[in-house]
Design an enzyme around this catalytic site. Structure first.
Site, PDB file in Angstrom:
ATOM      1  N   CYS A 139      25.060 -37.080  36.790  1.00  0.00           N
ATOM      2  CA  CYS A 139      26.066 -36.283  36.076  1.00  0.00           C
ATOM      3  C   CYS A 139      27.404 -36.319  36.804  1.00  0.00           C
ATOM      4  O   CYS A 139      28.464 -36.421  36.174  1.00  0.00           O
ATOM      5  CB  CYS A 139      25.578 -34.846  35.902  1.00  0.00           C
ATOM      6  SG  CYS A 139      24.297 -34.667  34.632  1.00  0.00           S
ATOM      7  N   GLN A 148      21.898 -30.501  40.531  1.00  0.00           N
ATOM      8  CA  GLN A 148      22.413 -31.376  41.591  1.00  0.00           C
ATOM      9  C   GLN A 148      22.348 -32.855  41.202  1.00  0.00           C
ATOM     10  O   GLN A 148      22.176 -33.729  42.057  1.00  0.00           O
ATOM     11  CB  GLN A 148      21.687 -31.144  42.916  1.00  0.00           C
ATOM     12  CG  GLN A 148      21.962 -29.806  43.568  1.00  0.00           C
ATOM     13  CD  GLN A 148      23.422 -29.640  43.958  1.00  0.00           C
ATOM     14  OE1 GLN A 148      24.113 -30.590  44.290  1.00  0.00           O
ATOM     15  NE2 GLN A 148      23.907 -28.408  43.896  1.00  0.00           N
ATOM     16  N   SER A 149      22.541 -33.148  39.929  1.00  0.00           N
ATOM     17  CA  SER A 149      22.429 -34.521  39.447  1.00  0.00           C
ATOM     18  C   SER A 149      23.563 -35.417  39.941  1.00  0.00           C
ATOM     19  O   SER A 149      24.730 -35.198  39.616  1.00  0.00           O
ATOM     20  CB  SER A 149      22.416 -34.530  37.917  1.00  0.00           C
ATOM     21  OG  SER A 149      22.542 -35.835  37.413  1.00  0.00           O
ATOM     22  N   ASN A 150      23.202 -36.462  40.698  1.00  0.00           N
ATOM     23  CA  ASN A 150      24.176 -37.483  41.072  1.00  0.00           C
ATOM     24  C   ASN A 150      24.675 -38.231  39.850  1.00  0.00           C
ATOM     25  O   ASN A 150      25.844 -38.612  39.763  1.00  0.00           O
ATOM     26  CB  ASN A 150      23.551 -38.473  42.053  1.00  0.00           C
ATOM     27  CG  ASN A 150      23.124 -37.834  43.349  1.00  0.00           C
ATOM     28  OD1 ASN A 150      23.917 -37.179  44.016  1.00  0.00           O
ATOM     29  ND2 ASN A 150      21.863 -38.016  43.710  1.00  0.00           N
TER      30      ASN A 150
END
Length: 332
Positions: free
Chosen positions: A79, A75-77
Site C-alpha cells: 500500500c 503496515q502494508s509495504n
C-alpha cells in the site's frame, strides 16, 4: 521472452546491487551468502512492489485511470509503494486495509501507517480479516465512477501475472549481474506471500533456462496451497512474457515452517535473524516478510541444506519502515 513489448514505467535508475555478505557468511560458517538489494528500489523507501508497479501503473495510465485502489494488511509495504507510485504519476489513491490480526490496526501508528498519511492517501478504509477484498475494492471502484472518476484496481501485493513480470525482469537482472561478476549462484531464497515475487522469479529463472533452484519462505500460507498458487501464477506470467513453456510443478518450492503463530506475528527465529543481519552487515529487515525469510535462510543453513562452499542468494524485498511499528518484536 521479450518484456520490451509490454508497457512499463521506470521508478529505479539502473539495477539494484548484488552484494556478497562476508561477515554474515563467516558468522554462519558458510555457505557464501549474497544479497539482492531490492530494498534499494525506487519510490518511497523501496521494496519489491516497486518492480511490479512499473508494469501495473503503465497499464493504469494506458487505461486513463485517475484513481488507484488497492489493498493490503496493516503496515502494508504494498500500500505504501502503490500510494507512492500514484503520487508520482499525479493520481489519487484509496487504500483498503485488512486487519488480519484482530485489533492490530491503529490509525495513529508509526511505520507504514504514518507514511500512508504523509503521502496523502485519499481514503484509508480498515476492514476485518477474512473480508472479500476484491469485492470490496470493486465496490470502491463503483463509488469512484459515481463521483465521475476513472478507477484502476491493483490487486493485493501487485501479484497478478502483469505485476509478476517485475520479477521476471529481476531474474534477468540477477543473471546478468552474476555473469558479469563470474558468480555461479547455487540457490536463491525469497519471501513467498501474495506470490508475485516468488512466481516472477520462478518464471524468469525457468524461462531463461538458468537451472537455479529457488525456495520461497512462506510468511502466511501453508506449503501445499502456496506451492500450487506460485506454480499457477508463474505459468500465467511466463505465458504473458511470451514463453511457450510448461514449468514443472516440482520447481515451485515453499517452506512454511518459519511462519510461526501467523502472519506478522513474531517468532524468536525472526527476531534473531533481524539482529543478525543488522549487527553483521548493517542491513535492516522487517518483522513481517524479510525477517521471517531470513530466519528461513538461517534455518536452512543450520539444517545443512547448502554445501559450505556454495553460493546462496537472499532476495531482500524491503519493508524496513515496518520496523518502527514493531520495535519490541524487532529487537527482542
Amino acid at each position: 521472452m521479450n518484456l520490451a513489448k509490454i508497457a512499463r514505467r521506470r521508478y529505479t535508475v539502473g539495477a539494484t546491487p548484488l552484494e556478497f555478505l562476508p561477515n554474515l557468511s563467516r558468522e554462519l560458517g558458510g555457505p557464501r551468502i549474497h544479497i539482492k538489494r531490492d530494498d534499494l528500489l525506487g519510490l518511497t523507501s523501496g521494496g519489491n512492489k516497486t518492480r511490479k508497479l512499473e508494469f501495473l501503473m503503465a497499464d493504469a495510465l494506458a487505461r486513463g485511470a485517475d484513481t488507484i485502489i488497492t489493498t493490503g494488511a496493516v503496515q502494508s509495504n504494498h500500500c505504501r509503494l502503490t500510494l507512492s507510485a500514484a503520487v508520482k504519476e499525479g493520481l489519487k489513491c484509496r487504500l483498503l486495509i485488512e486487519e488480519r490480526v484482530e485489533g492490530s490496526y491503529n490509525e495513529e501508528a508509526s511505520g507504514n501507517n504514518f507514511l500512508f498519511r504523509l503521502l496523502g492517501a485519499e481514503s484509508i478504509t480498515p476492514v476485518p480479516g477474512g473480508t472479500d477484498l476484491m469485492t470490496r475494492m470493486e465496490t470502491m471502484a463503483q463509488e469512484v465512477i459515481a463521483e465521475g472518476g476513472r478507477p484502476y484496481i491493483v490487486p493485493g501485493g501487485g501479484s497478478n501475472a502483469l505485476g509478476a513480470l517485475g520479477y521476471v525482469a529481476c531474474a534477468e537482472e540477477i543473471l546478468t549481474q552474476s555473469f558479469d561478476a563470474g558468480l555461479d549462484i547455487d540457490h536463491v531464497v525469497c519471501a513467498s506471500g501474495s506470490g508475485g515475487t516468488h512466481a516472477g522469479l520462478l518464471a524468469g529463472f525457468y524461462g531463461n533456462q538458468s537451472g537455479i533452484p529457488l525456495t520461497g519462505i512462506s510468511v502466511r500460507g501453508a506449503k501445499g496451497p502456496q506451492e500450487a498458487k506460485i506454480h499457477g501464477l508463474a505459468q500465467q506470467t511466463l505465458a504473458l512474457a511470451g514463453a511457450q513453456l510448461q514449468i514443472p510443478v516440482e520447481l515451485s518450492v515453499v517452506r512454511d515452517d518459519f511462519v510461526g503463530p501467523g502472519y506478522s506475528l513474531p517468532t524468536k527465529e525472526m527476531t534473531e535473524a533481524i539482529k543478525l543481519f543488522a549487527r553483521t552487515e548493517g542491513i535492516l529487515l522487517d518483522p513481517v516478510y524479510t525477517g521471517k525469510t531470513a530466519a528461513g535462510l538461517v534455518g536452512m543453513i543450520q539444517e545443512g541444506s547448502f554445501e559450505k562452499d556454495s553460493d546462496v542468494l537472499f532476495v531482500h524485498t524491503g519493508g524496513s519502515p515496518a520496523l518502527y511499528a514493531y520495535p519490541n518484536e524487532s529487537l527482542g
